[in-house]
Design a protein around this motif. Structure first.
Motif, mmCIF file in Angstrom:
data_model
loop_
_atom_site.group_PDB
_atom_site.id
_atom_site.type_symbol
_atom_site.label_atom_id
_atom_site.label_comp_id
_atom_site.label_asym_id
_atom_site.label_seq_id
_atom_site.Cartn_x
_atom_site.Cartn_y
_atom_site.Cartn_z
ATOM 1 N N ARG A 1 29.258 4.715 5.027
ATOM 2 C CA ARG A 1 29.324 4.182 3.667
ATOM 3 C C ARG A 1 30.727 3.701 3.334
ATOM 4 O O ARG A 1 31.707 4.216 3.845
ATOM 5 C CB ARG A 1 28.855 5.172 2.601
ATOM 6 C CG ARG A 1 27.405 5.581 2.726
ATOM 7 C CD ARG A 1 26.925 6.198 1.425
ATOM 8 N NE ARG A 1 25.554 6.645 1.520
ATOM 9 C CZ ARG A 1 24.495 5.855 1.349
ATOM 10 N NH1 ARG A 1 24.653 4.576 1.092
ATOM 11 N NH2 ARG A 1 23.277 6.336 1.433
ATOM 12 N N GLY A 2 30.792 2.705 2.456
ATOM 13 C CA GLY A 2 32.061 2.153 2.009
ATOM 14 C C GLY A 2 32.173 2.216 0.499
ATOM 15 O O GLY A 2 31.257 2.662 -0.198
ATOM 16 N N ILE B 1 34.454 -1.092 10.110
ATOM 17 C CA ILE B 1 33.029 -1.397 10.106
ATOM 18 C C ILE B 1 32.288 -0.365 9.255
ATOM 19 O O ILE B 1 32.358 0.833 9.535
ATOM 20 C CB ILE B 1 32.446 -1.365 11.536
ATOM 21 C CG1 ILE B 1 33.299 -2.182 12.518
ATOM 22 C CG2 ILE B 1 30.987 -1.775 11.532
ATOM 23 C CD1 ILE B 1 33.357 -3.651 12.251
ATOM 24 N N VAL B 2 31.577 -0.835 8.237
ATOM 25 C CA VAL B 2 30.787 0.058 7.388
ATOM 26 C C VAL B 2 29.348 0.073 7.880
ATOM 27 O O VAL B 2 28.761 -0.974 8.167
ATOM 28 C CB VAL B 2 30.825 -0.398 5.911
ATOM 29 C CG1 VAL B 2 29.831 0.395 5.068
ATOM 30 C CG2 VAL B 2 32.226 -0.264 5.351
ATOM 31 N N ARG C 1 36.591 7.784 -0.749
ATOM 32 C CA ARG C 1 36.440 6.652 0.170
ATOM 33 C C ARG C 1 37.710 5.808 0.223
ATOM 34 O O ARG C 1 38.049 5.256 1.279
ATOM 35 C CB ARG C 1 35.220 5.830 -0.206
ATOM 36 C CG ARG C 1 33.941 6.617 0.092
ATOM 37 C CD ARG C 1 32.687 5.833 -0.104
ATOM 38 N NE ARG C 1 31.543 6.704 0.175
ATOM 39 C CZ ARG C 1 30.427 6.698 -0.507
ATOM 40 N NH1 ARG C 1 30.259 5.836 -1.500
ATOM 41 N NH2 ARG C 1 29.447 7.515 -0.197
ATOM 42 N N LEU C 2 38.420 5.722 -0.870
ATOM 43 C CA LEU C 2 39.704 5.027 -0.863
ATOM 44 C C LEU C 2 40.695 5.799 0.012
ATOM 45 O O LEU C 2 41.459 5.205 0.786
ATOM 46 C CB LEU C 2 40.233 4.870 -2.289
ATOM 47 C CG LEU C 2 41.568 4.147 -2.435
ATOM 48 C CD1 LEU C 2 41.512 2.730 -1.863
ATOM 49 C CD2 LEU C 2 41.984 4.109 -3.915
ATOM 50 N N HIS D 1 40.302 -3.676 -1.398
ATOM 51 C CA HIS D 1 40.277 -2.995 -0.098
ATOM 52 C C HIS D 1 39.019 -3.440 0.653
ATOM 53 O O HIS D 1 37.937 -2.938 0.378
ATOM 54 C CB HIS D 1 40.280 -1.478 -0.296
ATOM 55 C CG HIS D 1 41.444 -1.004 -1.096
ATOM 56 N ND1 HIS D 1 41.418 -0.955 -2.472
ATOM 57 C CD2 HIS D 1 42.679 -0.602 -0.717
ATOM 58 C CE1 HIS D 1 42.579 -0.515 -2.907
ATOM 59 N NE2 HIS D 1 43.366 -0.300 -1.863
ATOM 60 N N SER D 2 39.206 -4.353 1.592
ATOM 61 C CA SER D 2 38.019 -4.922 2.235
ATOM 62 C C SER D 2 37.830 -4.421 3.667
ATOM 63 O O SER D 2 38.791 -4.072 4.354
ATOM 64 C CB SER D 2 38.075 -6.450 2.208
ATOM 65 O OG SER D 2 39.203 -6.909 2.905
ATOM 66 N N TYR D 3 36.581 -4.403 4.054
ATOM 67 C CA TYR D 3 36.164 -4.028 5.404
ATOM 68 C C TYR D 3 35.909 -5.305 6.202
ATOM 69 O O TYR D 3 35.764 -6.382 5.631
ATOM 70 C CB TYR D 3 34.889 -3.190 5.329
ATOM 71 C CG TYR D 3 35.034 -1.931 4.496
ATOM 72 C CD1 TYR D 3 35.571 -0.769 5.035
ATOM 73 C CD2 TYR D 3 34.629 -1.913 3.160
ATOM 74 C CE1 TYR D 3 35.699 0.388 4.271
ATOM 75 C CE2 TYR D 3 34.763 -0.760 2.389
ATOM 76 C CZ TYR D 3 35.292 0.385 2.950
ATOM 77 O OH TYR D 3 35.416 1.519 2.193
#
Length: 182
Positions: free
Chosen positions: A85-86, A6-7, A66-67, A112-114
């Motif tokens: 943050r994403g 969750i972002v 972030r990755l 890379h999905s949230y």
């Protein structure tokens, strides 16, 4: 059970970090924002505002960090992992400053999905500038729009978190997540 990623995002000074800290105190797993670390490291090297002086380098460092957080999230055993943050924040900020960025920035965001995105709107009553937050409130409002548009461009549905106490905001997020899973 797969951890939900969750972002929590929003323009500068919208209360993201306070909310993330609150969720952490409530026992939720979190990944903290890294942009201040990148900014402070550059300042130690004599670069006052790396984002303004070299937006590509600053953004590359953020995207890499972030990755790294995203990959670290694979080891999370908690049912929910919150990110301050994403990765799409990086391209949204680059769009905000109207700067071209390498194709791999967007490719990384796509690959890379949230699971859910919560965005905090600008809130003038709590907004403060400091050494790392140089944007005006008006700029924060524009950044908010770029963030929403940026996440939507990657196919995310955005949940806008109402202005309110930290507890009310946290309750809104948790209730929304529960609705999405039932």
């Amino acid at each position: 059970m797969k951890t939900k990623r969750i972002v929590i995002t929003g323009g500068p000074g919208s209360g993201k970090t306070a909310l993330i800290n609150y969720l952490e105190k409530e026992g939720y797993a979190v990944m903290h924002e890294i942009s201040r670390d990148v900014t402070l490291e550059a300042q130690r090297q004599g670069i006052e505002q790396l984002f303004l002086e070299n937006p590509i380098l600053f953004s590359q460092k953020l995207l890499e960090g972030r990755l790294r957080q995203f990959h670290e999230g694979k080891n999370c055993a908690a049912p929910i992992l919150f990110y301050d943050r994403g990765m799409p924040d990086v391209t949204a900020y680059m769009d905000y400053v109207d700067s071209h960025y390498p194709k791999n920035f967007a490719d990384t965001c796509i690959a890379h999905s949230y699971d859910e995105i919560f965005v905090l709107p600008p809130w003038e009553e709590i907004y403060e500038q400091d050494n790392e937050r140089y944007e005006s409130f008006e700029q924060a409002e524009k950044i908010f729009q770029f963030l929403k548009n940026g996440y939507q461009r990657y196919g995310y549905q955005i949940h806008e978190v109402p202005v309110g106490s930290i507890q009310d905001r946290a309750q809104f997020i948790i209730a929304t997540i529960k609705e999405m899973t039932t």
